[in-house]
Scaffold this motif. Structure first.
Motif, short mmCIF file in Angstrom:
data_model
loop_
_atom_site.label_atom_id
_atom_site.label_comp_id
_atom_site.label_asym_id
_atom_site.label_seq_id
_atom_site.Cartn_x
_atom_site.Cartn_y
_atom_site.Cartn_z
N LYS A 138 0.82 -1.21 0.00
CA LYS A 138 0.00 0.00 0.00
C LYS A 138 0.86 1.26 0.00
N GLU A 139 1.98 1.20 0.70
CA GLU A 139 2.90 2.34 0.76
C GLU A 139 3.85 2.38 -0.43
N GLN A 140 3.68 1.44 -1.37
CA GLN A 140 4.49 1.35 -2.58
C GLN A 140 5.99 1.21 -2.27
N GLN A 141 6.27 0.43 -1.24
CA GLN A 141 7.66 0.14 -0.91
C GLN A 141 8.24 -0.81 -1.95
N ASP A 142 9.53 -0.64 -2.27
CA ASP A 142 10.17 -1.67 -3.08
C ASP A 142 10.53 -2.84 -2.16
N LEU A 143 11.03 -3.91 -2.74
CA LEU A 143 11.22 -5.12 -1.93
C LEU A 143 12.35 -4.98 -0.92
N GLN A 144 13.33 -4.11 -1.19
CA GLN A 144 14.36 -3.88 -0.18
C GLN A 144 13.79 -3.13 1.02
N GLN A 145 12.99 -2.12 0.76
CA GLN A 145 12.34 -1.40 1.86
C GLN A 145 11.42 -2.33 2.64
N MET A 146 10.72 -3.20 1.93
CA MET A 146 9.82 -4.14 2.60
C MET A 146 10.59 -5.14 3.44
N SER A 147 11.74 -5.60 2.94
CA SER A 147 12.57 -6.53 3.70
C SER A 147 13.07 -5.87 4.99
N ASP A 148 13.53 -4.64 4.88
CA ASP A 148 13.99 -3.91 6.07
C ASP A 148 12.85 -3.72 7.06
N MET A 149 11.66 -3.41 6.54
CA MET A 149 10.51 -3.22 7.41
C MET A 149 10.15 -4.51 8.15
N LEU A 150 10.22 -5.66 7.48
CA LEU A 150 9.90 -6.93 8.13
C LEU A 150 10.89 -7.24 9.25
N ILE A 151 12.16 -6.96 9.02
CA ILE A 151 13.16 -7.15 10.08
C ILE A 151 12.82 -6.26 11.28
N ASP A 152 12.46 -5.01 11.01
CA ASP A 152 12.11 -4.08 12.10
C ASP A 152 10.92 -4.60 12.90
N ARG A 153 9.94 -5.18 12.20
CA ARG A 153 8.75 -5.69 12.91
C ARG A 153 9.12 -6.87 13.81
N ALA A 154 10.03 -7.72 13.35
CA ALA A 154 10.47 -8.83 14.19
C ALA A 154 11.25 -8.30 15.40
N LEU A 155 12.06 -7.27 15.18
CA LEU A 155 12.82 -6.68 16.29
C LEU A 155 11.89 -6.00 17.29
N ASP A 156 10.79 -5.43 16.79
CA ASP A 156 9.79 -4.85 17.70
C ASP A 156 9.26 -5.88 18.68
N LYS A 157 9.25 -7.15 18.24
CA LYS A 157 8.79 -8.24 19.10
C LYS A 157 9.94 -8.82 19.92
N ARG A 158 11.07 -8.11 19.92
CA ARG A 158 12.25 -8.46 20.72
C ARG A 158 12.75 -9.87 20.41
N SER A 159 12.92 -10.13 19.11
CA SER A 159 13.47 -11.41 18.70
C SER A 159 14.87 -11.58 19.27
N ASN A 160 15.11 -12.70 19.94
CA ASN A 160 16.42 -12.94 20.55
C ASN A 160 17.29 -13.87 19.71
N ASP A 161 16.88 -14.11 18.46
CA ASP A 161 17.62 -14.97 17.55
C ASP A 161 18.03 -14.14 16.33
N ASN A 162 18.96 -14.67 15.54
CA ASN A 162 19.29 -14.04 14.26
C ASN A 162 18.04 -14.02 13.39
N ILE A 163 17.87 -12.96 12.61
CA ILE A 163 16.69 -12.78 11.75
C ILE A 163 17.16 -12.50 10.34
N SER A 164 16.62 -13.25 9.37
CA SER A 164 16.94 -12.98 7.97
C SER A 164 15.69 -13.16 7.12
#
Length: 290
Positions: free
Chosen positions: A230-256
């Motif tokens: 909806k925000e017309q993000q490209d896939l790199q922006q979307m990938s970065d956003m997904l990592i941020d959302r996992a970090l918001d949930k305080r992921s204690n493991d590596n995330i890729s």
């Protein structure tokens, strides 16, 4: 990574060590190219080293390096064949066993086993082939951002869910949720999962490690993907956003995460129908083989 467009593909790759890890043992690899006939292909790979059992970083490094050599030395000759799928299947299986043998030898020399998961996705002519061991995931995402998991987690927790002993909600917080039943570097005989099928250009593929989906349910992943579209993000922006959302949930493991989409409409409607009919019997004998 700023350049997210190739001629025939859009992609994004992002990773983070997580809140409480000093070392990132996840590895990913993306190869984009074309056959001698000008047909675009892509190979996406993701690996999650097992740090609790030795040097997980080294294990995932070895895995991706062996895959990189296969891409350089073996794949070009396969792509020159008229019927590639049987040859590709056999070659990728040998590739996984080669990685496994290398890790077993390293562990024997060091007196300490090292292991990694490994998941590989190959895309060509609106056809996908995957080979997988461990608990990384590949999702196929349709134009409505509904996701479907193509891989199967080879983990203790998945077996408990499958047998009805635990709900998905219970599994999300279970202390044994990261225990693997299959990986590379631990046993001679492997139970590889293979799957094949078709896609169209508007489909999106998402590859991720357990540090990502452990914190985000499928419903949340779909919601965040829709927000990105909806925000017309490209896939790199979307990938970065997904990592941020996992970090918001305080992921204690590596995330890729890795996102990949074809920009090339390979076929017209009738060509697509003919292609799928012609290749159905060739492709589907390997679906969910293990």
């Amino acid at each position: 990574m700023k350049t997210t467009f190739a001629v025939n593909w859009q992609y994004g790759v992002a990773t983070h060590s997580g809140w409480f890890r000093m070392i990132n043992e996840d590895r990913s690899l993306l190869r984009i190219g074309s056959t001698e006939n000008g047909e675009p292909y892509a190979v996406a790979v993701i690996a999650d080293g097992m740090g609790g059992s030795g040097d997980g970083e080294k294990a995932s490094d070895v895995a991706t390096e062996v895959v990189r050599r296969w891409l350089d030395e073996q794949l070009p000759s396969i792509l020159r064949r008229k019927l590639i799928w049987g040859k590709l299947d056999n070659s990728i299986e040998r590739l996984f066993y080669e990685v496994n043998d290398r890790l077993l030898q390293i562990g024997m020399d060091a007196g300490n086993q090292i292991g990694t998961t490994l998941t590989l996705l190959f895309l060509l002519n609106e056809t996908y082939f995957l080979c997988h061991i461990g608990d990384c995931r590949i999702y196929k995402v349709n134009y409505k951002m509904h996701i479907r998991q193509l891989t199967r987690d080879q983990s203790w927790i998945y077996e408990q869910i499958r047998k009805g002993r635990l709900s998905r909600q219970q599994a999300r917080k279970h202390p044994k949720r990261h225990v693997l039943m299959q990986c590379l570097g631990y046993q001679k005989n492997l139970k590889l999962i293979k799957r094949t099928g078709f896609f169209v250009p508007e489909h999106l593929f998402l590859l991720c490690t357990d540090g990502f989906y452990d914190r985000l349910s499928d419903t949340r992943i779909e919601r965040f993907l829709r927000e990105g579209e909806k925000e017309q993000q490209d896939l790199q922006q979307m990938s970065d956003m997904l990592i941020d959302r996992a970090l918001d949930k305080r992921s204690n493991d590596n995330i890729s995460v890795m996102l990949l989409r074809s920009l090339n409409a390979s076929f017209t409607f009738w060509q697509r129908l003919w292609h799928r009919t012609k290749n159905f019997q060739i492709l589907f004998p390997v679906q969910w083989r293990k």
